[in-house]
Design an enzyme around this catalytic site. Sequence first.
Site, PDB file in Angstrom:
ATOM      1  N   TYR A  99       0.873  -1.177   0.000  1.00 13.37           N
ATOM      2  CA  TYR A  99       0.000   0.000   0.000  1.00 13.37           C
ATOM      3  C   TYR A  99       0.915   1.234   0.000  1.00 13.37           C
ATOM      4  O   TYR A  99       1.830   1.320   0.817  1.00 13.37           O
ATOM      5  CB  TYR A  99      -0.904  -0.027   1.233  1.00 13.37           C
ATOM      6  CG  TYR A  99      -1.642   1.266   1.423  1.00 13.37           C
ATOM      7  CD1 TYR A  99      -2.480   1.747   0.429  1.00 13.37           C
ATOM      8  CD2 TYR A  99      -1.479   2.020   2.579  1.00 13.37           C
ATOM      9  CE1 TYR A  99      -3.140   2.947   0.577  1.00 13.37           C
ATOM     10  CE2 TYR A  99      -2.142   3.227   2.735  1.00 13.37           C
ATOM     11  CZ  TYR A  99      -2.971   3.683   1.733  1.00 13.37           C
ATOM     12  OH  TYR A  99      -3.624   4.877   1.885  1.00 13.37           O
ATOM     13  N   LYS A 196     -11.361  -1.404   6.055  1.00 12.18           N
ATOM     14  CA  LYS A 196     -11.723  -2.159   4.849  1.00 12.18           C
ATOM     15  C   LYS A 196     -12.761  -3.236   5.176  1.00 12.18           C
ATOM     16  O   LYS A 196     -13.871  -2.916   5.517  1.00 12.18           O
ATOM     17  CB  LYS A 196     -10.463  -2.728   4.205  1.00 12.18           C
ATOM     18  CG  LYS A 196      -9.302  -1.733   4.110  1.00 12.18           C
ATOM     19  CD  LYS A 196      -9.630  -0.483   3.313  1.00 12.18           C
ATOM     20  CE  LYS A 196      -8.424   0.460   3.306  1.00 12.18           C
ATOM     21  NZ  LYS A 196      -8.690   1.751   2.738  1.00 12.18           N
TER      22      LYS A 196
HETATM   23  N1  PLP Z   1      -2.924  -1.638   4.443  1.00 14.99           N
HETATM   24  C1  PLP Z   1      -3.526  -1.914   3.273  1.00 14.99           C
HETATM   25  C2  PLP Z   1      -3.265  -3.239   2.616  1.00 14.99           C
HETATM   26  C3  PLP Z   1      -4.369  -0.976   2.674  1.00 14.99           C
HETATM   27  O1  PLP Z   1      -4.959  -1.282   1.497  1.00 14.99           O
HETATM   28  C4  PLP Z   1      -4.565   0.266   3.316  1.00 14.99           C
HETATM   29  C5  PLP Z   1      -5.432   1.308   2.716  1.00 14.99           C
HETATM   30  O2  PLP Z   1      -5.908   1.205   1.609  1.00 14.99           O
HETATM   31  C6  PLP Z   1      -3.910   0.523   4.517  1.00 14.99           C
HETATM   32  C7  PLP Z   1      -3.106  -0.458   5.058  1.00 14.99           C
HETATM   33  C8  PLP Z   1      -4.073   1.840   5.224  1.00 14.99           C
HETATM   34  O3  PLP Z   1      -5.254   1.879   5.946  1.00 14.99           O
HETATM   35  P1  PLP Z   1      -6.013   3.210   6.430  1.00 14.99           P
HETATM   36  O4  PLP Z   1      -6.490   3.908   5.209  1.00 14.99           O
HETATM   37  O5  PLP Z   1      -7.076   2.685   7.332  1.00 14.99           O
HETATM   38  O6  PLP Z   1      -5.002   4.049   7.160  1.00 14.99           O
END
Ligand code: PLP
Length: 375
Positions: A99, A196
């Site tokens: 990410y 998510k």
């Molecule tokens: N990890 C993964 C695999 C993600 O897809 C995302 C966001 O899309 C995150 C972490 C980050 O999460 P957040 O947007 O809740 O900070």
Amino acid sequence: MKIETKAIHLGHEVDPLTGAIAAPLHLSTTFEREADGSYPRGHIYTRLSNPNRDALEKCLAGLEGGEGAVAFASGLAAIMNVFQALSPNDHVIASQDLYHGTTHILQDILEPWGLQVSFVDVTDLDQLEGAIQENTKIIYFETPSNPLLKITDISRVAAIAHRIGALCVCDNTWPTPILQRPLELGADIVVHSTTKYFGGHSDVLGGAVISKVKDAFFDRIRMLQQIGGAVPAPFDCWLVLRGIQTLCCRMKNHSESAFAIAKFLDKHPNVEKVYYPGLANHPGHDIVLKQMSQFGGMLSFQIKGDKEEALAFTGRLRIIRRATSLGGVESLIEHRASIEGPQSKTPDNLLRFSVGLENVDDLLTDLDEALTKKE
Ligand code: PLP
């Protein structure tokens, strides 16, 4: 207790005061002290702990099979706090395909703070071995990865990490513990964006760290949560905990639809390439058969043509929404390179697709019409 039952009951005790089945929301920031100065009911101040957060953490630890969980205000806050539990001059090996926010944190916040980071293709174990240093403390990856759905062999990477005295940390946001159980496969720590699939309805931001054991490293993450203060609000904990109650059915449905769509896109003449680990032509297919029970609700694909062609295609969709994020009930599609920014290495004609819970035939028709019709 099986995971379907845990998802419904863990953290959902009947309220002893009222008999309420759905958990009450505890908005109080502070909790009463006894005359002798003690706190027999366990809570002092809501940054340190809160009944709704406790309930969520209990549920998350139980679902992943860890001894402890620490909830955060976002997925990135959770990830950041894992790395901040290290010391400057420690070394991290991180996957090249992550990410983009995680890469950003490592490069622009933690490297200037003193952390040493090597980005490698962790699916290539020789490359991984080649990056090991004496001070390597964490091997960090997502599997399937975002956005290229690369598959990492969790048990083999965990074995390498343990051989050198490092921790194996896996972002399990995409598969969730319903489809993949990293702690049972040898990982030490799992991180999540609960924004998510756990939340599941695109209406709450959150994150979590779940540790196989409650050790000194876990205690340090807890300290960072309580003192750093990137904690989720009580209502956000309540929403995530409620979302988890339907997680098992949702993951099954997301996976079945995504598999059908991946097969359809793979044969479509206007699609150049599909990234989905359920397809036999995916390079990680054999590993995924060992470590995931289904293939998940996320896929990426490259359309035949350039960026403009890819954007025009998304403009013709009627049901599938153009937006970032994933894991909600509604299908979301996005042009990944433009959201990742100028440093992105993602192909310009790649679209990432979070397959929702709409009827799969409606989704297939929407895709087919947008791929075939050119206005
Ligand atoms: N990890 C993964 C695999 C993600 O897809 C995302 C966001 O899309 C995150 C972490 C980050 O999460 P957040 O947007 O809740 O900070």
